[in-house]
Write a protein that holds these residues in place. Sequence first.
Motif, PDB file in Angstrom:
ATOM      1  N   ARG A   1       0.814  -1.146  -0.056  1.00 21.98           N
ATOM      2  CA  ARG A   1      -0.142   0.197   0.021  1.00 21.98           C
ATOM      3  C   ARG A   1       1.028   1.279  -0.227  1.00 21.98           C
ATOM      4  O   ARG A   1       0.604   2.286  -0.376  1.00 21.98           O
ATOM      5  CB  ARG A   1      -0.884  -0.097   0.987  1.00 21.98           C
ATOM      6  CG  ARG A   1      -1.982  -0.986   1.123  1.00 21.98           C
ATOM      7  CD  ARG A   1      -3.136  -0.516   1.918  1.00 21.98           C
ATOM      8  NE  ARG A   1      -2.509  -0.548   3.710  1.00 21.98           N
ATOM      9  CZ  ARG A   1      -2.632  -1.255   4.084  1.00 21.98           C
ATOM     10  NH1 ARG A   1      -2.953  -2.902   3.582  1.00 21.98           N
ATOM     11  NH2 ARG A   1      -2.032  -1.841   4.919  1.00 21.98           N
ATOM     12  N   TRP A   2       1.465   1.518   0.677  1.00 16.98           N
ATOM     13  CA  TRP A   2       3.223   2.248   0.709  1.00 16.98           C
ATOM     14  C   TRP A   2       3.239   2.662  -0.814  1.00 16.98           C
ATOM     15  O   TRP A   2       3.719   3.682  -0.434  1.00 16.98           O
ATOM     16  CB  TRP A   2       3.788   2.095   1.632  1.00 16.98           C
ATOM     17  CG  TRP A   2       4.765   2.982   1.688  1.00 16.98           C
ATOM     18  CD1 TRP A   2       5.175   4.334   2.785  1.00 16.98           C
ATOM     19  CD2 TRP A   2       6.370   3.491   1.119  1.00 16.98           C
ATOM     20  NE1 TRP A   2       6.064   5.040   2.368  1.00 16.98           N
ATOM     21  CE2 TRP A   2       7.562   4.499   1.578  1.00 16.98           C
ATOM     22  CE3 TRP A   2       7.176   2.106   0.906  1.00 16.98           C
ATOM     23  CZ2 TRP A   2       8.597   4.728   1.537  1.00 16.98           C
ATOM     24  CZ3 TRP A   2       8.261   1.983   0.311  1.00 16.98           C
ATOM     25  CH2 TRP A   2       8.997   3.550   0.128  1.00 16.98           C
ATOM     26  N   ALA A   3       3.575   1.635  -1.391  1.00 21.07           N
ATOM     27  CA  ALA A   3       4.639   1.987  -2.549  1.00 21.07           C
ATOM     28  C   ALA A   3       3.477   2.083  -3.595  1.00 21.07           C
ATOM     29  O   ALA A   3       3.900   3.073  -4.693  1.00 21.07           O
ATOM     30  CB  ALA A   3       5.153  -0.121  -2.960  1.00 21.07           C
ATOM     31  N   LEU A   4       2.586   1.695  -3.383  1.00 21.83           N
ATOM     32  CA  LEU A   4       0.973   2.237  -4.550  1.00 21.83           C
ATOM     33  C   LEU A   4       1.138   3.483  -3.975  1.00 21.83           C
ATOM     34  O   LEU A   4       0.713   4.882  -4.822  1.00 21.83           O
ATOM     35  CB  LEU A   4       0.323   1.599  -4.182  1.00 21.83           C
ATOM     36  CG  LEU A   4      -0.004  -0.018  -4.912  1.00 21.83           C
ATOM     37  CD1 LEU A   4      -1.386  -1.023  -4.275  1.00 21.83           C
ATOM     38  CD2 LEU A   4       0.264   0.013  -6.013  1.00 21.83           C
ATOM     39  N   ARG A   5       0.525   3.971  -3.424  1.00 21.34           N
ATOM     40  CA  ARG A   5       0.723   5.683  -2.663  1.00 21.34           C
ATOM     41  C   ARG A   5       1.958   6.303  -3.170  1.00 21.34           C
ATOM     42  O   ARG A   5       1.882   7.524  -3.904  1.00 21.34           O
ATOM     43  CB  ARG A   5       1.032   5.917  -0.873  1.00 21.34           C
ATOM     44  CG  ARG A   5      -1.120   5.414  -0.653  1.00 21.34           C
ATOM     45  CD  ARG A   5      -0.777   6.099   0.944  1.00 21.34           C
ATOM     46  NE  ARG A   5      -0.368   5.414   1.701  1.00 21.34           N
ATOM     47  CZ  ARG A   5       0.076   4.518   2.593  1.00 21.34           C
ATOM     48  NH1 ARG A   5      -1.323   3.438   1.825  1.00 21.34           N
ATOM     49  NH2 ARG A   5       0.592   3.791   3.110  1.00 21.34           N
ATOM     50  N   LYS A   6       2.916   6.455  -3.109  1.00 25.69           N
ATOM     51  CA  LYS A   6       4.598   6.549  -3.237  1.00 25.69           C
ATOM     52  C   LYS A   6       3.771   7.287  -5.141  1.00 25.69           C
ATOM     53  O   LYS A   6       4.143   7.906  -5.295  1.00 25.69           O
ATOM     54  CB  LYS A   6       5.743   5.614  -3.318  1.00 25.69           C
ATOM     55  CG  LYS A   6       5.820   5.642  -1.579  1.00 25.69           C
ATOM     56  CD  LYS A   6       6.514   7.311  -1.815  1.00 25.69           C
ATOM     57  CE  LYS A   6       7.214   7.138  -0.653  1.00 25.69           C
ATOM     58  NZ  LYS A   6       8.102   8.683  -0.176  1.00 25.69           N
ATOM     59  N   LEU A   7       3.820   5.897  -6.162  1.00 28.56           N
ATOM     60  CA  LEU A   7       3.850   5.976  -7.408  1.00 28.56           C
ATOM     61  C   LEU A   7       2.657   6.702  -7.598  1.00 28.56           C
ATOM     62  O   LEU A   7       2.514   7.653  -8.939  1.00 28.56           O
ATOM     63  CB  LEU A   7       3.577   4.156  -8.083  1.00 28.56           C
ATOM     64  CG  LEU A   7       4.318   3.419  -7.770  1.00 28.56           C
ATOM     65  CD1 LEU A   7       4.490   2.245  -8.598  1.00 28.56           C
ATOM     66  CD2 LEU A   7       6.150   4.071  -8.851  1.00 28.56           C
ATOM     67  N   ALA A   8       1.632   6.392  -6.959  1.00 30.50           N
ATOM     68  CA  ALA A   8       0.617   7.899  -6.763  1.00 30.50           C
ATOM     69  C   ALA A   8       0.693   9.159  -7.365  1.00 30.50           C
ATOM     70  O   ALA A   8       0.604  10.156  -7.940  1.00 30.50           O
ATOM     71  CB  ALA A   8      -0.552   7.415  -5.841  1.00 30.50           C
ATOM     72  N   VAL A   9       1.940   9.754  -5.722  1.00 30.98           N
ATOM     73  CA  VAL A   9       2.254  10.788  -6.094  1.00 30.98           C
ATOM     74  C   VAL A   9       3.068  10.874  -7.399  1.00 30.98           C
ATOM     75  O   VAL A   9       2.584  12.470  -7.468  1.00 30.98           O
ATOM     76  CB  VAL A   9       2.156  10.599  -4.508  1.00 30.98           C
ATOM     77  CG1 VAL A   9       3.217  12.013  -4.457  1.00 30.98           C
ATOM     78  CG2 VAL A   9       1.530  11.216  -3.448  1.00 30.98           C
ATOM     79  N   ALA A  10       4.013  10.391  -7.846  1.00 25.15           N
ATOM     80  CA  ALA A  10       4.897  10.778  -8.742  1.00 25.15           C
ATOM     81  C   ALA A  10       3.786  10.758  -9.975  1.00 25.15           C
ATOM     82  O   ALA A  10       4.345  10.553 -10.286  1.00 25.15           O
ATOM     83  CB  ALA A  10       5.555   8.724  -8.337  1.00 25.15           C
ATOM     84  N   GLY A  11       2.600   9.731 -10.027  1.00 24.80           N
ATOM     85  CA  GLY A  11       2.061  10.230 -11.544  1.00 24.80           C
ATOM     86  C   GLY A  11       1.618   9.120 -12.489  1.00 24.80           C
ATOM     87  O   GLY A  11       0.858   9.236 -12.614  1.00 24.80           O
ATOM     88  N   LEU A  12       2.116   7.873 -11.469  1.00 28.33           N
ATOM     89  CA  LEU A  12       2.383   7.157 -12.587  1.00 28.33           C
ATOM     90  C   LEU A  12       1.331   6.325 -12.167  1.00 28.33           C
ATOM     91  O   LEU A  12      -0.086   5.787 -13.349  1.00 28.33           O
ATOM     92  CB  LEU A  12       3.475   6.390 -12.174  1.00 28.33           C
ATOM     93  CG  LEU A  12       3.800   4.644 -12.993  1.00 28.33           C
ATOM     94  CD1 LEU A  12       3.870   4.839 -14.532  1.00 28.33           C
ATOM     95  CD2 LEU A  12       4.503   3.738 -12.518  1.00 28.33           C
ATOM     96  N   LEU A  13       0.209   5.848 -11.321  1.00 27.79           N
ATOM     97  CA  LEU A  13      -0.374   5.425 -10.855  1.00 27.79           C
ATOM     98  C   LEU A  13      -1.736   6.832 -10.435  1.00 27.79           C
ATOM     99  O   LEU A  13      -1.386   7.455  -9.817  1.00 27.79           O
ATOM    100  CB  LEU A  13      -0.727   5.089  -9.634  1.00 27.79           C
ATOM    101  CG  LEU A  13       0.306   2.932 -10.059  1.00 27.79           C
ATOM    102  CD1 LEU A  13      -0.162   2.903  -8.432  1.00 27.79           C
ATOM    103  CD2 LEU A  13      -0.354   2.378 -10.537  1.00 27.79           C
ATOM    104  N   VAL A  14      -3.157   6.482 -10.604  1.00 26.78           N
ATOM    105  CA  VAL A  14      -4.346   7.712 -10.429  1.00 26.78           C
ATOM    106  C   VAL A  14      -5.320   6.990  -9.710  1.00 26.78           C
ATOM    107  O   VAL A  14      -6.131   5.593 -10.027  1.00 26.78           O
ATOM    108  CB  VAL A  14      -5.191   8.431 -11.626  1.00 26.78           C
ATOM    109  CG1 VAL A  14      -6.461   8.882 -10.901  1.00 26.78           C
ATOM    110  CG2 VAL A  14      -3.654   9.021 -12.241  1.00 26.78           C
TER     111      VAL A  14
END
Length: 72
Positions: free
Chosen positions: A45-58
């Motif tokens: 979950r932490w990694a998913l949030r990091k990727l969302a902040v980076a713009g790779l995931l929405v």
Amino acid sequence: MTKVESLEQVVRHLGGLWDTQRAVTALRDAGHGAGEQRQQEKRARWALRKLAVAGLLVKVQDRPVQYRATEK
């Protein structure tokens, strides 16, 4: 390679929808599978949030949380 970098590589390659379980599986396949299930889910979950902040995931859904890859 860090967990976030490993997950980023897989997300870029596969695209699509991502939830905690898919991220746990991807991280385990990348060699980041040590620890109990609850800890693996927390790290995913932490990694998913990091990727969302980076713009790779929405984020597309809150409960259960789902993300969609923005690029492939």
